[in-house]
Design a protein around this motif. Structure first.
Motif, PDB file in Angstrom:
ATOM      1  N   THR A   1      -9.985 -21.995  32.137  1.00 58.08           N
ATOM      2  CA  THR A   1      -9.986 -21.566  30.748  1.00 58.08           C
ATOM      3  C   THR A   1      -9.537 -20.117  30.620  1.00 58.08           C
ATOM      4  O   THR A   1      -9.499 -19.368  31.605  1.00 58.08           O
ATOM      5  N   GLU A   2      -9.211 -19.746  29.401  1.00 59.03           N
ATOM      6  CA  GLU A   2      -8.742 -18.393  29.093  1.00 59.03           C
ATOM      7  C   GLU A   2      -7.585 -17.993  30.001  1.00 59.03           C
ATOM      8  O   GLU A   2      -7.547 -16.883  30.532  1.00 59.03           O
ATOM      9  N   VAL A   3      -6.658 -18.908  30.195  1.00 59.08           N
ATOM     10  CA  VAL A   3      -5.495 -18.643  31.025  1.00 59.08           C
ATOM     11  C   VAL A   3      -4.283 -18.391  30.128  1.00 59.08           C
ATOM     12  O   VAL A   3      -4.148 -19.001  29.069  1.00 59.08           O
ATOM     13  N   GLU A   4      -3.434 -17.462  30.526  1.00 63.37           N
ATOM     14  CA  GLU A   4      -2.246 -17.154  29.731  1.00 63.37           C
ATOM     15  C   GLU A   4      -1.152 -18.174  30.033  1.00 63.37           C
ATOM     16  O   GLU A   4      -0.712 -18.319  31.179  1.00 63.37           O
ATOM     17  N   PRO A   5      -0.725 -18.930  29.006  1.00 72.33           N
ATOM     18  CA  PRO A   5       0.331 -19.931  29.237  1.00 72.33           C
ATOM     19  C   PRO A   5       1.680 -19.248  29.461  1.00 72.33           C
ATOM     20  O   PRO A   5       2.188 -18.541  28.595  1.00 72.33           O
ATOM     21  N   THR A   6       2.249 -19.434  30.624  1.00 72.45           N
ATOM     22  CA  THR A   6       3.535 -18.846  30.966  1.00 72.45           C
ATOM     23  C   THR A   6       4.451 -19.948  31.509  1.00 72.45           C
ATOM     24  O   THR A   6       3.996 -21.039  31.873  1.00 72.45           O
TER      25      THR A   6
ATOM     26  N   GLY B   1      -5.042 -16.295  37.206  1.00 65.93           N
ATOM     27  CA  GLY B   1      -6.168 -15.660  36.542  1.00 65.93           C
ATOM     28  C   GLY B   1      -6.952 -16.656  35.717  1.00 65.93           C
ATOM     29  O   GLY B   1      -7.115 -17.808  36.092  1.00 65.93           O
ATOM     30  N   GLY B   2      -7.445 -16.213  34.557  1.00 68.43           N
ATOM     31  CA  GLY B   2      -8.271 -17.077  33.737  1.00 68.43           C
ATOM     32  C   GLY B   2      -9.674 -17.180  34.301  1.00 68.43           C
ATOM     33  O   GLY B   2     -10.094 -16.369  35.130  1.00 68.43           O
ATOM     34  N   LYS B   3     -10.406 -18.179  33.852  1.00 69.88           N
ATOM     35  CA  LYS B   3     -11.788 -18.360  34.299  1.00 69.88           C
ATOM     36  C   LYS B   3     -11.993 -19.768  34.839  1.00 69.88           C
ATOM     37  O   LYS B   3     -11.631 -20.743  34.207  1.00 69.88           O
ATOM     38  N   ARG B   4     -12.613 -19.824  36.002  1.00 71.28           N
ATOM     39  CA  ARG B   4     -13.004 -21.104  36.557  1.00 71.28           C
ATOM     40  C   ARG B   4     -14.258 -21.608  35.847  1.00 71.28           C
ATOM     41  O   ARG B   4     -15.017 -20.827  35.284  1.00 71.28           O
ATOM     42  N   PHE B   5     -14.476 -22.910  35.904  1.00 66.62           N
ATOM     43  CA  PHE B   5     -15.695 -23.447  35.291  1.00 66.62           C
ATOM     44  C   PHE B   5     -16.916 -22.795  35.899  1.00 66.62           C
ATOM     45  O   PHE B   5     -17.779 -22.281  35.223  1.00 66.62           O
ATOM     46  N   PHE B   6     -16.979 -22.822  37.217  1.00 66.35           N
ATOM     47  CA  PHE B   6     -18.018 -22.083  37.928  1.00 66.35           C
ATOM     48  C   PHE B   6     -17.569 -21.972  39.364  1.00 66.35           C
ATOM     49  O   PHE B   6     -17.764 -22.884  40.160  1.00 66.35           O
ATOM     50  N   GLY B   7     -16.912 -20.875  39.707  1.00 59.22           N
ATOM     51  CA  GLY B   7     -16.279 -20.732  40.999  1.00 59.22           C
ATOM     52  C   GLY B   7     -17.261 -20.717  42.150  1.00 59.22           C
ATOM     53  O   GLY B   7     -18.349 -20.154  42.051  1.00 59.22           O
ATOM     54  N   GLU B   8     -16.888 -21.366  43.251  1.00 52.26           N
ATOM     55  CA  GLU B   8     -17.709 -21.345  44.452  1.00 52.26           C
ATOM     56  C   GLU B   8     -17.905 -19.909  44.918  1.00 52.26           C
ATOM     57  O   GLU B   8     -16.969 -19.142  45.037  1.00 52.26           O
ATOM     58  N   GLY B   9     -19.147 -19.549  45.198  1.00 53.18           N
ATOM     59  CA  GLY B   9     -19.438 -18.210  45.688  1.00 53.18           C
ATOM     60  C   GLY B   9     -19.635 -17.190  44.586  1.00 53.18           C
ATOM     61  O   GLY B   9     -20.061 -16.077  44.853  1.00 53.18           O
ATOM     62  N   ASP B  10     -19.319 -17.551  43.359  1.00 54.19           N
ATOM     63  CA  ASP B  10     -19.534 -16.623  42.254  1.00 54.19           C
ATOM     64  C   ASP B  10     -21.020 -16.529  41.961  1.00 54.19           C
ATOM     65  O   ASP B  10     -21.718 -17.536  41.919  1.00 54.19           O
ATOM     66  N   LYS B  11     -21.500 -15.340  41.724  1.00 55.49           N
ATOM     67  CA  LYS B  11     -22.880 -15.199  41.302  1.00 55.49           C
ATOM     68  C   LYS B  11     -22.896 -15.038  39.794  1.00 55.49           C
ATOM     69  O   LYS B  11     -21.919 -14.613  39.186  1.00 55.49           O
ATOM     70  N   PRO B  12     -23.991 -15.376  39.128  1.00 56.12           N
ATOM     71  CA  PRO B  12     -24.044 -15.257  37.680  1.00 56.12           C
ATOM     72  C   PRO B  12     -23.767 -13.832  37.237  1.00 56.12           C
ATOM     73  O   PRO B  12     -24.291 -12.876  37.795  1.00 56.12           O
TER      74      PRO B  12
END
Length: 366
Positions: free
Chosen positions: A272-277, A342-353
């Protein structure tokens, strides 16, 4: 990205995939993800309030942000509630004393806890190293709202589906309770997945065998999905759009049933929130061409993965394959595309809140 790809069901509908392209383009790109997340939290809070009101004396309820799905490692963000005498609820929330470095609450988070009504660790009798909050059973609705906001806004749960809950009595025996929204019970059937899939196939075959008693497409889909999820059909979580919510690991997959034409769409917001190019569109086209089924496309600044399953002559194995492939795609592609675009992953592995901003939090959906 307009080229349609065959579904697992092939062309047994009597038509061609191109005939269904308008439907696939309209759905799910018009889905309001923010509304889905908000409604999921509302459902969770309502269910939690009902469960709190129905607890027997001595019961213990625990809610935990699943560390294997959220990437929080050894950090366990949990809240517990005990029902004592005279209908008193005692809530406890994890504090920094039991959280590892890098996952402890900063000053702003501690201030948020106090603002929500929690007392600092050790202030409420018996709270020890945890935040404490006492309440009466008739205030269950308010307490459920506080617990939900703590899990979402302070502990960083992006969606109730990332929560695991357990309820037991004073002797430690598991208590059967109605589902808490899309949260998952820790006490579930421990059966082999292959056996579950065989049971789903048998259920679908039996439903189709009776000449005058053929289950509607929606009911057959619910039968297959509920068996895959090891739950009862009536316990499936269906959001305000009528989509079945499936959570597996870090992926969130939706299943939507369409009546006209009969179609089941299995889809997931990969990024999400990815720039369409132009480079992004080229990449998605290349990936789609290599996929055996389904497609990837960008709409409303979101990269979607979608696999259609034709509903006429519905086959349970096709839906199972679509769900399994979609889950694998979401897990694999979110990291790969995030690294490139870039953009945002739904919930990336290893990401902390992360700490929520002043804007209403919707986790990693948006």
């Amino acid at each position: 990205m307009t080229a349609a790809h065959p579904s697992p069901a092939g062309d047994d509908t009597g038509g061609t995939p191109d005939q269904y392209e308008p439907v696939l383009l309209d759905e799910p790109s018009t889905a309001d993800l923010r509304a889905k997340v908000t409604e999921a939290w509302r459902d969770f809070a309502r269910a939690l309030a009902d469960r709190l009101r129905g607890l027997p004396t001595g019961a213990h309820l625990e809610l935990t942000l699943d560390p294997t799905a959220s990437g929080t490692g050894d950090a366990v963000y949990s809240i517990s509630v005990d029902l004592g005498d005279e209908g008193r609820l005692s809530a406890r929330a994890v504090g920094n004393a039991t959280l590892p470095q890098g996952y402890r609450l900063d000053r702003a988070a501690v201030a948020d806890m106090i603002a929500l009504g929690w007392s600092p660790p050790g202030v409420v009798e018996g709270s020890g190293e945890q935040f404490g909050l006492n309440s009466a059973v008739d205030e269950a609705t308010r307490l459920a709202a506080v617990l939900s906001r703590t899990l979402r806004d302070v502990y960083g749960a992006p969606h109730p589906a990332f929560l695991v809950y357990l309820v037991h009595d004073a002797e430690g025996e598991a208590l059967p309770v109605e589902p808490l929204g899309t949260a998952r019970s820790e006490f579930g059937p421990d059966r082999d997945v292959e056996a579950d899939l065989e049971e789903a196939l048998a259920a679908a075959a039996n439903a189709q065998a009776a000449e005058n008693d053929v289950l509607a497409l929606e009911e057959r889909v619910r039968t297959v999905v509920s068996t895959m999820l090891k739950s009862n059909s009536d316990q499936l979580q269906v959001d305000s759009d009528g989509d079945i919510n499936i959570r597996a690991g870090s992926a969130m997959v939706f299943v939507r049933v369409r009546d006209n034409p009969p179609l089941v769409d299995v889809f997931s917001p990969v990024l999400t929130e990815v720039e369409p190019t132009e480079r992004l569109y080229v990449k998605l086209s290349e990936l789609t061409n290599r996929m055996p089924i389904g497609r990837l496309y960008c709409a409303d600044d979101t990269v979607w993965a979608s696999i259609p399953v034709f509903g006429r002559n519905f086959q349970a194995t096709h839906l199972m394959l679509a769900v399994q492939v979609m889950t694998g795609l979401a897990d694999e592609l979110d990291d790969r595309l995030h690294g490139e675009f870039g953009g945002k992953r739904f919930f990336g592995e290893g990401d902390k809140p992360s700490r929520p901003s002043s804007e209403h939090r919707t986790g990693m959906y948006l």
